[in-house]
Design an enzyme around this catalytic site. Sequence first.
Site, PDB file in Angstrom:
ATOM      1  N   ARG A  78     -82.552  54.512 -52.479  1.00  0.00           N
ATOM      2  CA  ARG A  78     -83.735  53.690 -52.215  1.00  0.00           C
ATOM      3  C   ARG A  78     -84.208  53.065 -53.517  1.00  0.00           C
ATOM      4  O   ARG A  78     -84.820  53.720 -54.364  1.00  0.00           O
ATOM      5  CB  ARG A  78     -84.839  54.559 -51.597  1.00  0.00           C
ATOM      6  N   ARG A 104     -72.057  49.606 -50.546  1.00  0.00           N
ATOM      7  CA  ARG A 104     -73.088  50.303 -51.332  1.00  0.00           C
ATOM      8  C   ARG A 104     -72.905  51.819 -51.369  1.00  0.00           C
ATOM      9  O   ARG A 104     -73.629  52.502 -52.095  1.00  0.00           O
ATOM     10  CB  ARG A 104     -74.490  49.956 -50.827  1.00  0.00           C
ATOM     11  N   HIS A 173     -79.366  43.243 -52.709  1.00  0.00           N
ATOM     12  CA  HIS A 173     -80.612  43.710 -52.071  1.00  0.00           C
ATOM     13  C   HIS A 173     -81.572  44.240 -53.146  1.00  0.00           C
ATOM     14  O   HIS A 173     -81.979  45.413 -53.137  1.00  0.00           O
ATOM     15  CB  HIS A 173     -80.219  44.828 -51.095  1.00  0.00           C
ATOM     16  N   ASP A 217     -90.487  41.391 -43.419  1.00  0.00           N
ATOM     17  CA  ASP A 217     -89.039  41.608 -43.343  1.00  0.00           C
ATOM     18  C   ASP A 217     -88.428  40.336 -42.770  1.00  0.00           C
ATOM     19  O   ASP A 217     -88.403  40.141 -41.563  1.00  0.00           O
ATOM     20  CB  ASP A 217     -88.757  42.829 -42.431  1.00  0.00           C
ATOM     21  N   GLU A 276     -83.861  39.157 -51.948  1.00  0.00           N
ATOM     22  CA  GLU A 276     -82.417  39.375 -51.875  1.00  0.00           C
ATOM     23  C   GLU A 276     -81.677  38.045 -51.737  1.00  0.00           C
ATOM     24  O   GLU A 276     -81.937  37.289 -50.805  1.00  0.00           O
ATOM     25  CB  GLU A 276     -82.113  40.272 -50.674  1.00  0.00           C
TER      26      GLU A 276
HETATM   27  O1  TA6 Z   1     -83.282  43.700 -46.330  1.00  0.00           O
HETATM   28  C1  TA6 Z   1     -84.293  44.162 -45.514  1.00  0.00           C
HETATM   29  C2  TA6 Z   1     -83.784  45.331 -44.702  1.00  0.00           C
HETATM   30  O2  TA6 Z   1     -82.691  44.947 -43.931  1.00  0.00           O
HETATM   31  C3  TA6 Z   1     -84.958  45.864 -43.885  1.00  0.00           C
HETATM   32  O3  TA6 Z   1     -84.853  45.589 -42.526  1.00  0.00           O
HETATM   33  C4  TA6 Z   1     -85.048  47.329 -44.261  1.00  0.00           C
HETATM   34  O4  TA6 Z   1     -84.728  48.216 -43.308  1.00  0.00           O
HETATM   35  C5  TA6 Z   1     -84.263  47.407 -45.558  1.00  0.00           C
HETATM   36  O5  TA6 Z   1     -83.338  46.377 -45.572  1.00  0.00           O
HETATM   37  C6  TA6 Z   1     -83.689  48.723 -45.995  1.00  0.00           C
HETATM   38  O6  TA6 Z   1     -82.530  49.044 -45.328  1.00  0.00           O
HETATM   39  P1  TA6 Z   1     -81.829  50.446 -45.588  1.00  0.00           P
HETATM   40  O7  TA6 Z   1     -80.573  50.411 -44.732  1.00  0.00           O
HETATM   41  O8  TA6 Z   1     -81.513  50.526 -47.056  1.00  0.00           O
HETATM   42  O9  TA6 Z   1     -82.801  51.493 -45.158  1.00  0.00           O
END
Ligand code: TA6
Length: 303
Positions: A78, A104, A173, A217, A276
């Site tokens: 995260r 990733r 991201h 989002d 992103e």
């Molecule tokens: O880029 C935005 C997103 O797709 C959101 O919808 C949110 O859930 C975030 O990425 C994080 O995704 P993750 O799979 O890392 O929990």
Amino acid sequence: MEHKMSELEALSNKFSIAGHVVFEQADNGLISINVKTAHATCCIQLQGAHITHWAIDNQPDVIWLSDDAVFAKARSLRGGIPICWPWFGAHVSDASLPAHGFARTVNWQLKETSLAGEKVKIVFALQANKTTEAMWPYASELEYTVMIGQTLELDLRTRNTGQSAMTIGEALHTYFNVSDVSKVTLSGLDDCDYLDKVEGFKRKHQTGPVMIDQEVDRVYLDTADDCVIEDPGYQRRIVIKKQGSHSTVVWNPWRETAEKMGDLGKDGYLNMLCVESANAAENVVSLAPGEQHRLWVEYSILT
Ligand code: TA6
């Protein structure tokens, strides 16, 4: 007795650069690359080629990493800069496949570390293998070049090495570190259409800069423009330049969603903003056999 070289020793022998590039291994086995240049420090995990830290001179970190980020094998972190590839978000037809693809969470191969003036250059590669082909049946090669200095340049190249056409969705991201997300202004997306994930991907139109005072989002479509995060608290602007990207995703989960997610840290959502550089939704990229696509970004700070 013959000494069997560990992965850490092998990497250190081949790729460390005195005073600039050092390898470290955590108790759980994950290996990280720590970089120091005249004006910057940076840290990258081999798993996911995931950048977890980049800071310059006397500035607060530019990249945000959650205080509660969990470092574990095959798990995405995260914060930092996750690489979403070869699809963005949920897989279009198979919900059992991981969100944002697999780049990733798999180990990347290290190809090069070198000094380029005051910068450090690190090159990673990811080739299709049995594990990746089980999730995505295409022959492909990915190369990821990270140039670390007073700016951070990222260059993600996808090559179709197979016999059939393929389509990729992708995103860098990036979680930017901000003093207080409710006080920053994001410009560069004025007059763009976007898909609002918070409202079931409803198509909407942006007028003026983006401000964050609730869960956001969004996939902004058909935009190749640079973005700027104006942060009055840190008295700086983060400039995001990009090439080969036709979508920009903006995300902040705000309090309630952050609490449900559980790994954002206490009030962590206030200190992060994801902007992103992507090719997502209707901007996914088709590659004929032999073709290559390049997604490039550069982050810099203006004070
Ligand atoms: O880029 C935005 C997103 O797709 C959101 O919808 C949110 O859930 C975030 O990425 C994080 O995704 P993750 O799979 O890392 O929990």
